[in-house]
Design an enzyme around this catalytic site. Structure first.
Site, PDB file in Angstrom:
ATOM      1  N   LYS A  25     -12.134  -5.637  18.137  1.00 53.63           N
ATOM      2  CA  LYS A  25     -12.234  -6.250  19.468  1.00 53.63           C
ATOM      3  C   LYS A  25     -12.632  -5.163  20.458  1.00 53.63           C
ATOM      4  CE  LYS A  25      -8.457  -6.758  21.774  1.00 53.63           C
ATOM      5  NZ  LYS A  25      -8.710  -5.862  22.945  1.00 53.63           N
ATOM      6  N   ASP A 156      -3.186 -10.587  22.577  1.00 52.99           N
ATOM      7  CA  ASP A 156      -4.567 -10.438  22.119  1.00 52.99           C
ATOM      8  C   ASP A 156      -4.913 -11.326  20.934  1.00 52.99           C
ATOM      9  OD1 ASP A 156      -5.047  -8.579  24.048  1.00 52.99           O
ATOM     10  OD2 ASP A 156      -5.109  -6.843  22.706  1.00 52.99           O
TER      11      ASP A 156
END
Length: 306
Positions: A25, A156
């Site tokens: 990410k 997240d």
């Protein structure tokens, strides 16, 4: 047979039942815009997902009632495979929602540096949830709990669950996918030294910074993204550099490579990325950085478009 019942084919020990990719990410921009009463920081972040990442596999083991975890790969050292690992926590969340977790073990191939600001455990947890919903589907009445499971595992994890370009706000759980976002050739660099995320947040000079500027309706190409990103920032970059000055050195070296349109830290560090207009430029920059710093983790990759 109900949806909750085991629909996996019978397989002998060691047979791979399935696998899921856990891409890195990348916080292309990360603005810290507030702080809740409970201490969580409010963010406004543009996020993309790279073509490099970890892999989660389910390996048949008919004798087990609950999966065990093994960890392999270049960054396996130092990772615990016990119940605190997010892979096993994701498996337990799947079971809590009504999914079956007997008859297989899990294997994590760790290709990303640990505690490096590029998803790590969150991406692994999200990939585990995706994998388990394929090999051991949830009951029809619980299918909508996948997002709830992800939110409970970490702020997240929901964005890693979809792994497409997006804008994330709130503490990271409010997600706006960005259709038409172009793929981005990039180089990722990690100097091999971890930085503490809590320490970085504690080092913020202020937690009420302006949000991202307005996004254009569509970005034409990678260069357009890089130009827009120059009007943004990563608010965690300065406190991370204060905690680990080596980040500043790696940023400077990335920015000096031929063709680099933008160099910035991802997340709370210490991984930094450089954006390039073409894959060839990214490959050449990665080769130059690897030659100059053979002990660093350096990889050329491309983010997924949408």
């Amino acid at each position: 047979m109900t949806a909750a019942e085991d629909v996996r084919p019978v397989a002998g020990p060691g047979h791979r039942l399935g696998a899921a990719f856990a891409p890195a990410k990348i916080n292309l921009a990360l603005h810290v815009i507030g702080r809740r009463a409970d201490g969580y920081h409010l963010l406004d972040s543009l996020v993309a997902f790279a073509g490099i990442g970890d892999t989660i596999e389910a390996i048949a083991n008919p004798s087990t009632t609950e999966p065990r975890l093994t960890i392999t790969g270049p960054f396996a050292a130092g990772l615990e495979a016990g119940p605190g690992n997010l892979v096993l926590r994701a498996a337990l969340a799947h079971a809590t929602a009504g999914g079956r977790i007997d008859g297989f073990d899990l294997r994590l191939t760790k290709s990303l540096p640990v505690a490096s600001g590029i998803g790590g455990g969150s991406a692994d947890a999200a990939a585990t949830l995706r994998l388990l919903t394929e090999i051991a589907p949830l009951p029809a009445t619980a299918a909508d709990t996948l997002r709830t499971q992800a939110e409970r595992l970490g702020a997240d994890v929901p964005m890693c669950l979809i792994s497409t370009p997006l804008r994330a706000t709130g503490i990271g759980e409010v997600i706006e996918p960005l259709p038409g976002f172009p793929p981005l050739p990039m180089v990722l660099v990690n100097p091999g030294v971890a930085v503490s995320t809590p320490a970085v947040f504690r080092g913020l000079a202020r937690a009420d910074n302006p949000p991202l500027p307005a996004l254009p309706p569509v970005f034409s190409d990678a260069e357009a993204v890089a130009e827009w990103l120059k009007t943004t920032r990563n608010d965690l970059e300065n406190p991370a550099i204060a905690a680990l000055p080596l980040i500043a050195a790696s940023l400077a070296e990335m920015a000096a490579t031929n063709g680099c349109r933008l160099a910035r830290m991802s997340g709370s560090g210490a991984t930094i990325f450089g954006l390039f207009a073409t894959w060839t430029e990214a490959e050449r920059a990665a080769a130059a950085l690897s030659n100059a710093h053979p002990a660093w983790w350096v990889v050329a990759t491309t983010t997924a478009g949408s």
